[in-house]
Scaffold this motif. Structure first.
Motif, PDB file in Angstrom:
ATOM      1  N   ALA A 129       0.820  -1.219   0.000  1.00 29.96           N
ATOM      2  CA  ALA A 129       0.000   0.000   0.000  1.00 29.96           C
ATOM      3  C   ALA A 129       0.849   1.262   0.000  1.00 29.96           C
ATOM      4  CB  ALA A 129      -0.905  -0.006   1.227  1.00 29.96           C
ATOM      5  N   LEU A 130       0.361   2.263  -0.714  1.00 28.88           N
ATOM      6  CA  LEU A 130       0.961   3.595  -0.708  1.00 28.88           C
ATOM      7  C   LEU A 130      -0.062   4.558  -0.114  1.00 28.88           C
ATOM      8  CD1 LEU A 130       2.897   5.900  -1.569  1.00 28.88           C
ATOM      9  CD2 LEU A 130       1.968   5.703  -3.899  1.00 28.88           C
ATOM     10  N   VAL A 131       0.328   5.228   0.959  1.00 26.72           N
ATOM     11  CA  VAL A 131      -0.586   6.159   1.640  1.00 26.72           C
ATOM     12  C   VAL A 131       0.020   7.558   1.579  1.00 26.72           C
ATOM     13  CG1 VAL A 131      -1.782   6.715   3.794  1.00 26.72           C
ATOM     14  CG2 VAL A 131      -1.287   4.313   3.222  1.00 26.72           C
ATOM     15  N   THR A 132      -0.638   8.471   0.869  1.00 21.79           N
ATOM     16  CA  THR A 132      -0.089   9.831   0.795  1.00 21.79           C
ATOM     17  C   THR A 132      -0.531  10.622   2.033  1.00 21.79           C
ATOM     18  OG1 THR A 132      -1.917  10.907  -0.405  1.00 21.79           O
ATOM     19  CG2 THR A 132      -0.280   9.720  -1.741  1.00 21.79           C
ATOM     20  N   GLY A 133       0.345  11.516   2.463  1.00 23.80           N
ATOM     21  CA  GLY A 133       0.063  12.261   3.697  1.00 23.80           C
ATOM     22  C   GLY A 133       0.047  11.327   4.890  1.00 23.80           C
ATOM     23  N   GLY A 134       0.933  10.338   4.856  1.00 18.70           N
ATOM     24  CA  GLY A 134       0.917   9.306   5.911  1.00 18.70           C
ATOM     25  C   GLY A 134       1.764   9.640   7.126  1.00 18.70           C
ATOM     26  N   SER A 135       2.318  10.856   7.170  1.00 16.32           N
ATOM     27  CA  SER A 135       3.203  11.150   8.315  1.00 16.32           C
ATOM     28  C   SER A 135       2.436  11.505   9.572  1.00 16.32           C
ATOM     29  CB  SER A 135       4.174  12.286   7.954  1.00 16.32           C
ATOM     30  OG  SER A 135       3.478  13.490   7.680  1.00 16.32           O
ATOM     31  N   ARG A 136       1.190  11.929   9.443  1.00  8.92           N
ATOM     32  CA  ARG A 136       0.403  12.278  10.639  1.00  8.92           C
ATOM     33  C   ARG A 136      -1.094  12.193  10.304  1.00  8.92           C
ATOM     34  NH1 ARG A 136       2.336  17.609   8.960  1.00  8.92           N
ATOM     35  NH2 ARG A 136       0.545  18.736   8.116  1.00  8.92           N
ATOM     36  N   GLY A 137      -1.909  12.396  11.341  1.00  7.21           N
ATOM     37  CA  GLY A 137      -3.350  12.526  11.148  1.00  7.21           C
ATOM     38  C   GLY A 137      -4.008  11.263  10.576  1.00  7.21           C
ATOM     39  N   ILE A 138      -4.974  11.488   9.713  1.00  8.33           N
ATOM     40  CA  ILE A 138      -5.760  10.381   9.155  1.00  8.33           C
ATOM     41  C   ILE A 138      -4.868   9.453   8.340  1.00  8.33           C
ATOM     42  CG2 ILE A 138      -7.613   9.825   7.508  1.00  8.33           C
ATOM     43  CD1 ILE A 138      -9.041  12.413   8.465  1.00  8.33           C
ATOM     44  N   GLY A 139      -3.929  10.012   7.582  1.00  2.76           N
ATOM     45  CA  GLY A 139      -3.029   9.191   6.760  1.00  2.76           C
ATOM     46  C   GLY A 139      -2.193   8.257   7.622  1.00  2.76           C
ATOM     47  N   LYS A 140      -1.715   8.768   8.737  1.00  3.14           N
ATOM     48  CA  LYS A 140      -0.918   7.927   9.641  1.00  3.14           C
ATOM     49  C   LYS A 140      -1.794   6.811  10.224  1.00  3.14           C
ATOM     50  CE  LYS A 140       1.917   8.157  13.836  1.00  3.14           C
ATOM     51  NZ  LYS A 140       2.503   9.048  14.859  1.00  3.14           N
ATOM     52  N   ALA A 141      -3.008   7.156  10.596  1.00  5.50           N
ATOM     53  CA  ALA A 141      -3.924   6.140  11.146  1.00  5.50           C
ATOM     54  C   ALA A 141      -4.228   5.066  10.101  1.00  5.50           C
ATOM     55  CB  ALA A 141      -5.215   6.804  11.626  1.00  5.50           C
ATOM     56  N   VAL A 142      -4.370   5.484   8.841  1.00 10.35           N
ATOM     57  CA  VAL A 142      -4.627   4.510   7.767  1.00 10.35           C
ATOM     58  C   VAL A 142      -3.407   3.617   7.569  1.00 10.35           C
ATOM     59  CG1 VAL A 142      -4.973   4.283   5.265  1.00 10.35           C
ATOM     60  CG2 VAL A 142      -6.345   5.926   6.561  1.00 10.35           C
ATOM     61  N   ALA A 143      -2.221   4.229   7.546  1.00 13.53           N
ATOM     62  CA  ALA A 143      -0.989   3.442   7.373  1.00 13.53           C
ATOM     63  C   ALA A 143      -0.855   2.433   8.516  1.00 13.53           C
ATOM     64  CB  ALA A 143       0.222   4.374   7.335  1.00 13.53           C
ATOM     65  N   ARG A 144      -1.177   2.881   9.728  1.00 14.89           N
ATOM     66  CA  ARG A 144      -1.091   1.975  10.897  1.00 14.89           C
ATOM     67  C   ARG A 144      -2.060   0.801  10.739  1.00 14.89           C
ATOM     68  NH1 ARG A 144      -1.442   5.458  15.190  1.00 14.89           N
ATOM     69  NH2 ARG A 144       0.601   5.015  16.075  1.00 14.89           N
ATOM     70  N   GLU A 145      -3.276   1.100  10.311  1.00 12.15           N
ATOM     71  CA  GLU A 145      -4.309   0.061  10.181  1.00 12.15           C
ATOM     72  C   GLU A 145      -3.918  -0.942   9.091  1.00 12.15           C
ATOM     73  OE1 GLU A 145      -6.511  -0.102  12.468  1.00 12.15           O
ATOM     74  OE2 GLU A 145      -7.276  -1.922  11.544  1.00 12.15           O
ATOM     75  N   LEU A 146      -3.420  -0.434   7.955  1.00  8.48           N
ATOM     76  CA  LEU A 146      -3.038  -1.336   6.857  1.00  8.48           C
ATOM     77  C   LEU A 146      -1.835  -2.186   7.265  1.00  8.48           C
ATOM     78  CD1 LEU A 146      -3.518   1.021   3.749  1.00  8.48           C
ATOM     79  CD2 LEU A 146      -5.039  -0.820   4.542  1.00  8.48           C
ATOM     80  N   ALA A 147      -0.840  -1.557   7.916  1.00 10.31           N
ATOM     81  CA  ALA A 147       0.330  -2.331   8.359  1.00 10.31           C
ATOM     82  C   ALA A 147      -0.085  -3.356   9.415  1.00 10.31           C
ATOM     83  CB  ALA A 147       1.408  -1.394   8.894  1.00 10.31           C
ATOM     84  N   SER A 148      -0.963  -2.969  10.330  1.00  8.31           N
ATOM     85  CA  SER A 148      -1.439  -3.914  11.364  1.00  8.31           C
ATOM     86  C   SER A 148      -2.171  -5.090  10.736  1.00  8.31           C
ATOM     87  CB  SER A 148      -2.423  -3.246  12.336  1.00  8.31           C
ATOM     88  OG  SER A 148      -1.824  -2.160  12.935  1.00  8.31           O
TER      89      SER A 148
END
Ligand SMILES: NC(=O)c1ccc[n+]([C@@H]2O[C@H](COP(=O)([O-])OP(=O)(O)OC[C@H]3O[C@@H](n4cnc5c(N)ncnc54)[C@H](OP(=O)(O)O)[C@@H]3O)[C@@H](O)[C@H]2O)c1
Length: 267
Positions: free
Chosen positions: A10-29
């Motif tokens: 997965a590629l998540v743009t704006g993944g350094s904080r906020g909603i993007g970070k939460a999405v990256a965390r959920e996908l990685a989890s």
């Protein structure tokens, strides 16, 4: 339900904080290898390390300014390399929440509206265009665009609404174009969402209004059916579902993840 995300990339743009970070965390989890991108290299590296350690999955930060086509194309190539040649999922999310062109018409500056459209509408389009060939070759993909409920209401927030409404149409365009290749494209509209920025932002707004933070948050929550403020993680659950193989039946659609904000009924 197993979302069958394990092993996806997965590629998540704006993944350094906020909603993007939460999405990256959920996908990685959920077992995805993830690339996150943003402009600030330091914040990106910190988040990538934090999420890798927390989830045990590879999370890689690649800097890019999504207002530049050249930057997007380079970032997507590097992301594909980091992800072993496949990009299964693209989450288009990077933008300044709330937009920058606000307030009375006479004070709206062309450059602010154009900057908002350039980051969010054009940035999402650039990323989709650069990622699509990978998904088409794979015969499988998911693109989830993160819009915003300002698409459906007016709150003195001109370009936030215009860009999010524009994404509705772009989502259907992408869904129709890429659907034959096994690529589903959908749009999630968060409402006011609790992120790490909410604490200081609400404190500042409460100070301006001369009310307590509790009173302010009660008012925000009160506008939702659920009478609570949605957390970034809860938006990420919705995005993760739409990014998964289980969302095969959903494409070109718009889903609000706001806890039921507003009075309008959509059918
Ligand atoms: N939070 C809410 O209440 C809410 C409500 C409705 C919709 N939304 C939407 O949800 C999305 C995320 O919002 P958020 O609250 O999580 O925002 P945020 O905390 O400000 O995070 C924005 C992310 O996007 C990156 N970014 C911004 N401009 C960029 C650019 N030109 N190129 C590359 N990266 C860029 C930022 O990193 P850098 O600054 O380092 O580039 C950061 O990683 C946005 O599309 C927003 O409009 C949010």
């Amino acid at each position: 339900m197993d979302l069958e995300l394990a092993g996806k990339t997965a590629l998540v743009t704006g993944g350094s904080r906020g909603i993007g970070k939460a999405v990256a965390r959920e996908l990685a989890s959920s077992g995805c290898a993830v690339v996150i991108c943003a402009r600030n290299a330091e914040a990106l590296a910190l988040t990538a390390r934090e999420l890798s350690e927390e989830t045990g999955q590879p999370v890689t930060g690649i800097t890019a300014d999504l207002t530049s086509t050249e930057d997007v194309e380079r970032m997507v190539k590097e992301a594909a390399r980091a992800l072993g040649g496949r990009i299964d999922i693209l989450v288009n999310n990077a933008a300044a929440p709330g937009g920058i062109a606000r307030g009375p018409l006479a004070g709206i500056r062309d450059e602010d509206v154009l900057a908002d459209l350039n980051t969010k509408v054009m940035g999402y389009l650039r990323c989709a265009r650069a990622v699509a060939p990978y998904m088409q070759r794979q015969g499988w993909g998911r693109i989830v665009n993160v819009g915003g409920l300002s698409a459906r209401r007016s709150a003195g927030n001109l370009s936030a609404g215009v860009r999010n409404a524009g994404l509705v149409n772009m989502t259907k365009y992408l869904a129709d174009e890429l659907g034959p290749y096994g690529v589903n494209v959908n749009l999630v509209h968060p409402g006011t969402t609790r992120t790490e920025r909410s604490g200081p932002m609400h404190a500042e707004q409460a100070r301006k209004e001369g009310v307590s933070v509790e009173a302010l948050e009660k008012r925000i929550a009160g506008a939702n059916s659920t009478k609570r403020i949605v957390d970034a993680r809860e938006v990420a659950y919705v995005v993760a579902f739409l990014a998964s193989p289980r969302a095969i039946a959903v494409s070109g659609e718009v889903l609000a993840a706001s806890g039921g904000a507003g009075q309008a009924v959509f059918h």
